[in-house]
Each structure stands twice: as structure tokens, then as C-alpha cells.
Design an enzyme around this catalytic site. Sequence first.
Site, PDB file in Angstrom:
ATOM      1  N   GLU A 257      -8.880 -23.694-105.290  1.00 44.05           N
ATOM      2  CA  GLU A 257      -9.496 -22.265-106.079  1.00 44.05           C
ATOM      3  C   GLU A 257     -10.056 -21.600-104.848  1.00 44.05           C
ATOM      4  O   GLU A 257     -11.053 -21.930-104.049  1.00 44.05           O
ATOM      5  CB  GLU A 257     -10.754 -23.202-106.842  1.00 44.05           C
ATOM      6  CG  GLU A 257     -11.262 -22.390-108.104  1.00 44.05           C
ATOM      7  CD  GLU A 257     -12.304 -21.827-107.862  1.00 44.05           C
ATOM      8  OE1 GLU A 257     -12.581 -20.556-107.282  1.00 44.05           O
ATOM      9  OE2 GLU A 257     -13.258 -22.397-108.199  1.00 44.05           O
ATOM     10  N   CYS A 296     -17.288 -16.882-106.782  1.00 39.45           N
ATOM     11  CA  CYS A 296     -15.579 -16.855-106.787  1.00 39.45           C
ATOM     12  C   CYS A 296     -15.241 -15.911-107.934  1.00 39.45           C
ATOM     13  O   CYS A 296     -14.251 -15.700-108.038  1.00 39.45           O
ATOM     14  CB  CYS A 296     -14.886 -18.185-106.809  1.00 39.45           C
ATOM     15  SG  CYS A 296     -15.588 -19.427-107.983  1.00 39.45           S
TER      16      CYS A 296
HETATM   17  P1  NDP Z   1     -14.061 -22.343 -95.900  1.00 41.44           P
HETATM   18  O1  NDP Z   1     -12.669 -22.316 -96.490  1.00 41.44           O
HETATM   19  O2  NDP Z   1     -14.165 -22.093 -94.535  1.00 41.44           O
HETATM   20  O3  NDP Z   1     -14.931 -23.563 -96.372  1.00 41.44           O
HETATM   21  C1  NDP Z   1     -14.644 -24.328 -97.583  1.00 41.44           C
HETATM   22  C2  NDP Z   1     -14.802 -25.831 -97.414  1.00 41.44           C
HETATM   23  O4  NDP Z   1     -13.677 -26.406 -96.856  1.00 41.44           O
HETATM   24  C3  NDP Z   1     -15.929 -26.149 -96.693  1.00 41.44           C
HETATM   25  O5  NDP Z   1     -16.369 -27.555 -97.237  1.00 41.44           O
HETATM   26  C4  NDP Z   1     -15.376 -26.463 -95.342  1.00 41.44           C
HETATM   27  O6  NDP Z   1     -16.220 -27.365 -94.637  1.00 41.44           O
HETATM   28  C5  NDP Z   1     -13.961 -26.991 -95.712  1.00 41.44           C
HETATM   29  N1  NDP Z   1     -13.148 -26.781 -94.686  1.00 41.44           N
HETATM   30  C6  NDP Z   1     -13.010 -26.010 -93.638  1.00 41.44           C
HETATM   31  N2  NDP Z   1     -11.784 -26.378 -92.908  1.00 41.44           N
HETATM   32  C7  NDP Z   1     -11.544 -27.352 -93.345  1.00 41.44           C
HETATM   33  C8  NDP Z   1     -10.350 -28.303 -92.869  1.00 41.44           C
HETATM   34  N3  NDP Z   1      -9.630 -27.917 -92.132  1.00 41.44           N
HETATM   35  N4  NDP Z   1     -10.001 -29.301 -93.367  1.00 41.44           N
HETATM   36  C9  NDP Z   1     -10.966 -29.661 -94.475  1.00 41.44           C
HETATM   37  N5  NDP Z   1     -11.990 -29.213 -94.995  1.00 41.44           N
HETATM   38  C10 NDP Z   1     -12.181 -27.934 -94.487  1.00 41.44           C
HETATM   39  O7  NDP Z   1     -15.067 -21.192 -96.866  1.00 41.44           O
HETATM   40  P2  NDP Z   1     -16.474 -20.800 -96.415  1.00 41.44           P
HETATM   41  O8  NDP Z   1     -17.231 -21.672 -97.263  1.00 41.44           O
HETATM   42  O9  NDP Z   1     -16.672 -20.805 -95.026  1.00 41.44           O
HETATM   43  O10 NDP Z   1     -16.394 -19.374 -97.017  1.00 41.44           O
HETATM   44  C11 NDP Z   1     -15.817 -18.439 -96.373  1.00 41.44           C
HETATM   45  C12 NDP Z   1     -14.876 -17.659 -97.240  1.00 41.44           C
HETATM   46  O11 NDP Z   1     -14.396 -18.113 -98.414  1.00 41.44           O
HETATM   47  C13 NDP Z   1     -16.046 -16.558 -98.118  1.00 41.44           C
HETATM   48  O12 NDP Z   1     -16.576 -15.662 -97.327  1.00 41.44           O
HETATM   49  C14 NDP Z   1     -15.531 -16.215 -99.258  1.00 41.44           C
HETATM   50  O13 NDP Z   1     -14.426 -15.126 -98.940  1.00 41.44           O
HETATM   51  C15 NDP Z   1     -14.283 -17.474 -99.480  1.00 41.44           C
HETATM   52  N6  NDP Z   1     -14.902 -18.417-100.674  1.00 41.44           N
HETATM   53  C16 NDP Z   1     -14.050 -18.290-101.730  1.00 41.44           C
HETATM   54  C17 NDP Z   1     -14.830 -19.156-102.642  1.00 41.44           C
HETATM   55  C18 NDP Z   1     -14.381 -18.951-104.226  1.00 41.44           C
HETATM   56  O14 NDP Z   1     -14.541 -20.079-104.729  1.00 41.44           O
HETATM   57  N7  NDP Z   1     -13.360 -18.319-104.213  1.00 41.44           N
HETATM   58  C19 NDP Z   1     -16.045 -19.920-102.396  1.00 41.44           C
HETATM   59  C20 NDP Z   1     -16.721 -19.760-101.126  1.00 41.44           C
HETATM   60  C21 NDP Z   1     -15.998 -19.048-100.409  1.00 41.44           C
HETATM   61  P3  NDP Z   1     -17.202 -26.808 -93.539  1.00 41.44           P
HETATM   62  O15 NDP Z   1     -18.333 -25.939 -94.175  1.00 41.44           O
HETATM   63  O16 NDP Z   1     -18.037 -28.107 -93.071  1.00 41.44           O
HETATM   64  O17 NDP Z   1     -16.434 -25.897 -92.338  1.00 41.44           O
END
Ligand code: NDP
Length: 678
Positions: A257, A296
Site C-alpha cells: 500500500e 494515504c
Molecule cells: P518509508 O517507505 O521509508 O517507510 C515505511 C516503513 O518501511 C517504515 O516502517 C520503515 O522503517 C520501513 N522500511 C524502510 N526501508 C525498509 C527496508 N529496506 N526494509 C524493510 N522495511 C523498511 O516511508 P516513510 O514512513 O519514511 O514515508 C515516506 C513517504 O512515504 C511519505 O512522505 C509518503 O510520501 C509515503 N507514505 C505513504 C503512505 C501511504 O500509505 N500511501 C504512508 C506513509 C508514507 P523505518 O521507519 O525504520 O525506516
Amino acid sequence: MSTLLESYTAGRWYAAPDEGRPLLDASTGEVVATISSTGLDLGAMVAYAREVGGPALRSLTFHERAGILKALAKHLGAGKDELYRLSACAGATERDAMVDVDGGIGTLFSYASKGTRELPNDTIVLDGRPEPLGKGGTFVGQHVFTSRPGVAVQINAFNFPAWGMLEKLAPAFLAGLPTIVKPASPTAYVAEALVRRVIESGLLPDGTLQLVAGSAGTLLDELGPQDSVAFTGSAHTANVLRAHPSVATGGVRLGVEADSLNCSILGPDVTADDPELDLFVKGVVTEMTVKAGQKCTAIRRVLVPAGMADTVVDAIAARLARVTVGDPRDAGVRMGPLASLAQRDEVRKAVEALRSSAEIVYGDPDRVEGVDGDAERGAFMAPVLLRARDGATEPHDVEPFGPVSTVLTYDGLDDAIALAARGRGSLVGSLVTHDPAVARTLTLGLTPWHGRILVLDRDDAAESTGHGSPLPVLVHGGPGRAGGGEELGGIRSVLHHMQRTAVQASPDMLTAITGRWTPGSDRREASVHPFRKSLADLRVGDTIASEPRTVTREDIDAFAALTGDTFYAHTDEEAAAANPLFGGIVAHGYLLVSLAAGLFVDPDPGPVLANFGVDNLRFLTPVKADDAIAVTLTVKEITPRTTADYGEVRWDAQVTNRHSEPVATYDVLTLVAKTWDA
Ligand code: NDP
């Protein structure tokens, strides 16, 4: 000294040996907690889920699992203060926290209820009816869903740390999969507090919920073909996960998602005087400001007929002017800060990109006027509305994950659909129209690109749950850019976690395997009427076959007179003779079902407490006066209720005529006492 968040692994809390990364309060910049997963044995965690949590969970029936979810929901509902306090550190207003915390608890309740009502009190789900595969009836196919002996890894986004965890946990738990949850680091203090509440409740079997606080490290390396990953977050991370060898070639199922450029479309029928205009504007402003637009499902693209653009921009701007931005702990603040300064930088960059094909018509991304808080240390940002120029491309590509929306104009419904589709797949779209023809055209045009469509007008507005709220009973997820995943949607998401298998066997074998009576398998006619048996004694396959009973013309006349059902096929010889299906007077179908009840019933007080319905009733062969019918009733499925001293018994009913042709088939549903002293 700030608290180091701990992971929960193999039945105990684990604190990393290093200091960890600081997590800052979104409004004040103060350190709320630190986080680190250094030294966490991820392999041991996965093994514990597989070897301890999974078997414990799968030894419970769906109803028992649902009962645990309900108890958990009640437990969490009784102590939310800490979660609200921590949510405020993440920038959430009380209303935002309610969406996150109470929304998550509500999702648990919903799954508890659906699990009890829509799943059997068993560990296997039948998918559809048996498919006859041979002429002789000895070879039959049946689809079944069973639990996988794997683990569900749930990687959540920073914006809804509580809801995000609970909405993924509930269906996986019901499906028999232990969870390892990996919350987003920036708001992991909310998720960690929630996991502590869950663990301290003692309600979940050991090993069914573990927590990674901090980086996921090599977690995916540990996974195999019975495991799954459910991810919410950025498209960038989604692509990293898609390319991971465990997913790309190792058979790990990945649900995504990711970002979504959701739209709301104002119908061409709506004028400035219609209530729909106000509903449209309110919807946009709500989605821009709830959770500071970090949702989202938020509306990023506002599609309006060209002639309405000025009116809509003015109305949105007027409403946005009333939104007070600041520290959510201060009374009167309606919109909190973004989750972090880094997140604000990202949103500012996105606005800059949007400006190459749009003008800002409200707000300033770089100046935080009227904000109640320290704009240097707090991630505050006032809402920003843009208006796109003709031919704009960026609004269809760039996701500003904050309080930002862009107004675009369309020319005709086809153009509106084409613009919506340029988002390349979204979670949700709203159509605000009071014209049914517009609603149908837009809905059918938009559904291929959306997981959910809200059609809003004056009739449903008062009860509408809004554009941005995913509901446990409806699908959450969208095609294409939105990730292609599907979460929630009631029992659909439970079944997503399970394996569907087509089993081919004889009817007797299928009955033995599924625990449900398969047509064509053995029936047991005992000397004791099955209505005299309690659940403790009743067995699948127990049968009563009635004596024949002649249906007379007097019966048909009397039934017509009693019920008032004097349809000509039951009363008028001449007209009935001309009916191409009947060729003469026939008995009412309901008369046959009523007579059948008289044939199979055991009238005395006994363990059968009530008849609560029939399912799948079909009338197959018409019955004329003086034909005789008989009924065979067979126990098909026995479902003891976990919270009552009775259960449900589903009976297969077959009514036949003198020539043993099927006249009617249906399932009779009864409530039967668990025990009964004669
Ligand atoms: P990320 O994709 O960076 O993080 C989402 C989750 O993935 C976090 O729990 C993060 O952990 C984890 N993660 C990151 N890298 C890895 C990896 N290599 N392996 C496993 N898990 C990983 O999103 P952000 O939360 O930083 O948000 C950034 C952007 O994403 C926002 O600005 C927005 O544009 C979008 N977003 C979209 C959403 C949606 O539902 N459509 C919701 C939230 C964000 P950790 O935090 O520890 O890095």
C-alpha cells in the site's frame, strides 16, 4: 534521560546495547524516545513465530481467535490515555489520535464480530460448493482455505502507528498467522506502547505478536514461501522490497500500500446553490487537514468543471483560513505539525515540484503564519492549495504527503475520467454529484483505477464516513501506483492470508476431510430422531428420511386461502394450463417447504431450540395435486457457539416427489442445545 524503545522477541523484551537514534516530538523538537534494533536476533524471532506462535494460534478455531480479538479490543479500549499522550508527540490532534487509536480498536471489534458470524467454528474454510466431477457422483471437487505455517511480517508507515498495526494484525491473527510488526521509526513510541498493552493483557498466545523496534535489518532474508509481508509506506521502499530475493524469487507474498494521488470530482450537475458544493469543499478541506494531510487516502487532486473553478477555490480558501495550526496539546488547535522536520522538507520539495505547472492560490509552504508553536523546532506547515495550469503533469505524478491539494479543471465526463486515471491507480476517489447518470458514468470509468469509490450527495452525507476513512468491512488498497495490495474488506483479507486448495476426492473422503457433510456421502439413519440429540451427540451425516405424504388439491386450496397467495398457477385451472412451465395447477413452493417441516419435525420439547432460517432454497420440479413428497434431512455442519450453551446446526434438506425427482433443496438452520437431559 529518554527511553530506549524495546523490541519484543521470543516472549521477552529486548533492549539494544547502543544508545539508539533519537525520535523527536513533532511540535517541540524534544527527544521523546530513542530507537535501535542493534543485536536483535531476527532469525530467532521468525523461528519463534513459526514454532511457538503459529502452532498455538492454529490450534484455536476461528471463533476462539475472534473471541481473543474481542477481549483485546475491550482491554485496549479501557486504557487509551498513554496512547493519546504519545500520539500528540507525533503531531496528532485529539481527533487524529481518535482516528488512529479508536479506529484501530474498532477494527479489532469488527474482525471479532465478522470472524464469529462469517467463519465456521473450525480451522478450515470451505470456498464455494462441491463441484461434481464425474457422472456417477463418486468424484467431487471442493475448494478449501487452510492456514499457512508461516509468519506475517507487517511493516507500517509513520502516520497511523496504532491503526496501521491493528488493521493488519486482526485479519492475520484470524487467519492463524503469527505477526512480527515493524512500525515506522519516527512514531514507533506509539506502536511500542500499544504492543506493551497487548502483551500485558496476556490475551494473545505466546509468539503470536512480536515487535521490531528500529531497523528491519535482514528480517526479509529470514522469510520463506509460507510467509508474507504487508507493507505500507513509500513507493521507493515498496520497490526495494519487491526486488528483495525473498520476494522476487523466494516465494514470499508481498502486499503493498504505497502512495496514491487520490482525487475528488465535482459533478458537472452541481451549481453554486446546491448542497453538494458545500459537501465537496468540506471533504477537500477535511482531507487536507486531518493528520496534517499525512494520509494515504487524502485528496491530492481536486477535479472540477472549468466554470466552477473560481467558486471552488474561493470556498476552499475560506474554509482553510479557519484552520488553526499548532501544537496539538494546545486547546483550539485544529491541525498539528507534520511528523518531523524531514517530512516537512519533503512536502516543501513536493510543492516546489507542483509549482512548475500550478500556482499557489492559498497558503505559503515556507512561512508558517498564525502558528501556535516554534516553527524552527516544530514541523509546522500551513495548508497549501494550488491551481493547475492547462496540461499540468506534476499533480498526477508528485505526492505531497502533507496538507496540500491541487485544483484541476476538466471538460466533460470523459476528460474527468482520463484525468483521474493519470494518477495511475489510487486508493480512493470521491464523486460529488446528485445526478444518477453522472454517478454511473463516473463510477464505471473510475473503478478500474480505484480500490474504493465514495459517491457523495445530500442523501448520504449525514451518514457518510468520509473520503479518507478506510473501513474494516470495505477493501482498502488500490491498483497500480497505489501498490496493488488489498487490505481489510471483511473476511476477504483473512482469506488473503490463507491458502486456497482444490481437493478432489469421493464425497465420503471430503466429508471426513472438511468436517462438513458433502452431498453424496454416507447418511446415518439412526433409531433416535436427530432432533432428540444434543450437540454433544449429534454427528455430521445423521439423517432422518420421512414417509411420503400426498399433496392434495384441498391442501393447495387451503394454503391459498390461508395465506392469500392466490397466484393463478395455484388456483385457476385454465390459466395454469396455459402456463408453459406448469401446464396445470401446482402446489405453492412454500406449501411444500411447510409440509416438509411437518414431515421431519419431532414435536416434543427437546434439544432443538429454534429454527432461525433457511439458506439456498430452490424449487426444482413442480408438484401437482395428488403427487406425493418426502423429505430427507441430514446434518451438514455443526457449529457450537463459544459464548452460549447452544450452537448452530445446518441441515441439508432434499424434498423429492413420487419418482424421487428433486422438488426442493435448501439448508435448514437450527439452534441446538449443547447438552440435553431427556
Ligand atoms: P518509508 O517507505 O521509508 O517507510 C515505511 C516503513 O518501511 C517504515 O516502517 C520503515 O522503517 C520501513 N522500511 C524502510 N526501508 C525498509 C527496508 N529496506 N526494509 C524493510 N522495511 C523498511 O516511508 P516513510 O514512513 O519514511 O514515508 C515516506 C513517504 O512515504 C511519505 O512522505 C509518503 O510520501 C509515503 N507514505 C505513504 C503512505 C501511504 O500509505 N500511501 C504512508 C506513509 C508514507 P523505518 O521507519 O525504520 O525506516
